[in-house]
Design an enzyme around this catalytic site. Structure first.
Site, mmCIF file in Angstrom:
data_model
loop_
_atom_site.group_PDB
_atom_site.id
_atom_site.type_symbol
_atom_site.label_atom_id
_atom_site.label_comp_id
_atom_site.label_asym_id
_atom_site.label_seq_id
_atom_site.Cartn_x
_atom_site.Cartn_y
_atom_site.Cartn_z
ATOM 1 N N CYS A 94 4.154 69.111 -84.773
ATOM 2 C CA CYS A 94 3.113 70.139 -84.885
ATOM 3 C C CYS A 94 3.538 71.396 -84.124
ATOM 4 O O CYS A 94 3.769 71.359 -82.904
ATOM 5 C CB CYS A 94 1.794 69.605 -84.340
ATOM 6 S SG CYS A 94 0.489 70.856 -84.255
ATOM 7 N N CYS A 125 1.232 72.221 -81.194
ATOM 8 C CA CYS A 125 1.462 71.338 -80.047
ATOM 9 C C CYS A 125 2.693 71.793 -79.274
ATOM 10 O O CYS A 125 2.717 71.744 -78.038
ATOM 11 C CB CYS A 125 1.614 69.887 -80.502
ATOM 12 S SG CYS A 125 0.054 69.109 -81.024
ATOM 13 N N ASP A 147 -1.319 85.869 -83.120
ATOM 14 C CA ASP A 147 -0.774 85.365 -84.381
ATOM 15 C C ASP A 147 0.501 86.136 -84.718
ATOM 16 O O ASP A 147 0.563 87.347 -84.527
ATOM 17 C CB ASP A 147 -1.813 85.543 -85.494
ATOM 18 C CG ASP A 147 -1.483 84.769 -86.752
ATOM 19 O OD1 ASP A 147 -0.429 85.049 -87.365
ATOM 20 O OD2 ASP A 147 -2.267 83.895 -87.125
ATOM 21 N N HIS A 206 -4.500 67.545 -79.734
ATOM 22 C CA HIS A 206 -4.262 67.660 -81.177
ATOM 23 C C HIS A 206 -5.439 67.081 -81.954
ATOM 24 O O HIS A 206 -5.784 65.910 -81.807
ATOM 25 C CB HIS A 206 -2.975 66.944 -81.591
ATOM 26 C CG HIS A 206 -2.686 67.132 -83.050
ATOM 27 N ND1 HIS A 206 -1.989 68.225 -83.516
ATOM 28 C CD2 HIS A 206 -3.042 66.399 -84.132
ATOM 29 C CE1 HIS A 206 -1.917 68.148 -84.840
ATOM 30 N NE2 HIS A 206 -2.548 67.052 -85.233
ATOM 31 N N ASN A 258 -9.903 77.653 -91.055
ATOM 32 C CA ASN A 258 -9.500 77.156 -92.368
ATOM 33 C C ASN A 258 -9.328 75.649 -92.266
ATOM 34 O O ASN A 258 -8.744 75.157 -91.300
ATOM 35 C CB ASN A 258 -8.179 77.795 -92.806
ATOM 36 C CG ASN A 258 -8.277 79.306 -92.869
ATOM 37 O OD1 ASN A 258 -9.270 79.864 -93.302
ATOM 38 N ND2 ASN A 258 -7.234 79.973 -92.413
ATOM 39 N N HIS A 264 -3.459 71.711 -87.227
ATOM 40 C CA HIS A 264 -3.949 71.589 -85.851
ATOM 41 C C HIS A 264 -5.163 72.512 -85.801
ATOM 42 O O HIS A 264 -5.046 73.698 -86.111
ATOM 43 C CB HIS A 264 -2.869 72.049 -84.867
ATOM 44 C CG HIS A 264 -3.213 71.870 -83.418
ATOM 45 N ND1 HIS A 264 -2.430 71.118 -82.574
ATOM 46 C CD2 HIS A 264 -4.219 72.356 -82.653
ATOM 47 C CE1 HIS A 264 -2.934 71.148 -81.356
ATOM 48 N NE2 HIS A 264 -4.033 71.902 -81.376
ATOM 49 N N HIS A 318 -7.693 75.161 -85.296
ATOM 50 C CA HIS A 318 -7.566 76.464 -84.639
ATOM 51 C C HIS A 318 -8.573 77.441 -85.225
ATOM 52 O O HIS A 318 -9.035 77.283 -86.343
ATOM 53 C CB HIS A 318 -6.142 77.018 -84.747
ATOM 54 C CG HIS A 318 -5.646 77.209 -86.146
ATOM 55 N ND1 HIS A 318 -5.234 76.172 -86.951
ATOM 56 C CD2 HIS A 318 -5.472 78.324 -86.874
ATOM 57 C CE1 HIS A 318 -4.831 76.642 -88.116
ATOM 58 N NE2 HIS A 318 -4.978 77.954 -88.093
ATOM 59 N N HIS A 373 -9.254 81.606 -85.736
ATOM 60 C CA HIS A 373 -8.704 82.955 -85.753
ATOM 61 C C HIS A 373 -9.768 83.908 -85.222
ATOM 62 O O HIS A 373 -10.917 83.863 -85.669
ATOM 63 C CB HIS A 373 -8.367 83.395 -87.183
ATOM 64 C CG HIS A 373 -7.362 82.545 -87.874
ATOM 65 N ND1 HIS A 373 -6.048 82.930 -88.026
ATOM 66 C CD2 HIS A 373 -7.476 81.326 -88.459
ATOM 67 C CE1 HIS A 373 -5.397 81.989 -88.695
ATOM 68 N NE2 HIS A 373 -6.243 81.009 -88.965
#
Length: 113
Positions: free
Chosen positions: A4, A7, A30, A46, A86, A97, A99, A101
């Site tokens: 990942c 990770c 990003d 994770h 997403n 993983h 997340h 934004h």
């Protein structure tokens, strides 16, 4: 998870431009920004995606949302921002993983506005 990318960013084996870090989460810029300010917030634990949030790990999502105002203040997003998650292939999740934004730095357009 050994393969990942997030990770690996969390453990420091892949560098990132950090915005915020504590023992539970990491926020970093990003690499392919979609707005003038585009930061990702990830739990250090994770969790694959939103579909894997359950009673044993839901507190990390609440924790992330308590830290987002602190992060956005540091980023100077006083006039507003968008938070996006997403989930899965059809949701365009590119890294498996969990997340979030944070997008801002200008008036954002689109159907969600």
């Amino acid at each position: 998870m050994a393969d990942c990318i997030f990770c690996k960013i969390v453990d420091g084996s892949i560098p990132s431009k950090k915005v915020y870090e504590d023992d539970k989460i990491l926020a970093f810029y990003d690499l392919e920004p979609q707005a003038p300010v585009h930061v990702l917030v990830v739990p250090k634990q994770h969790i694959c995606c939103a579909n894997e949030i359950n009673e044993s790990n839901a507190e990390i999502v609440a924790y992330i949302f308590t830290k987002i105002p602190e992060i956005t203040k540091k980023l100077g997003l006083d006039n507003g921002y968008r938070i996006v998650n997403n989930c899965g292939e059809d949701g365009c999740q590119s890294v498996k993983h969990l997340h979030f934004h944070i997008l801002g730095g200008k008036k954002l357009n689109g159907a969600m506005c």
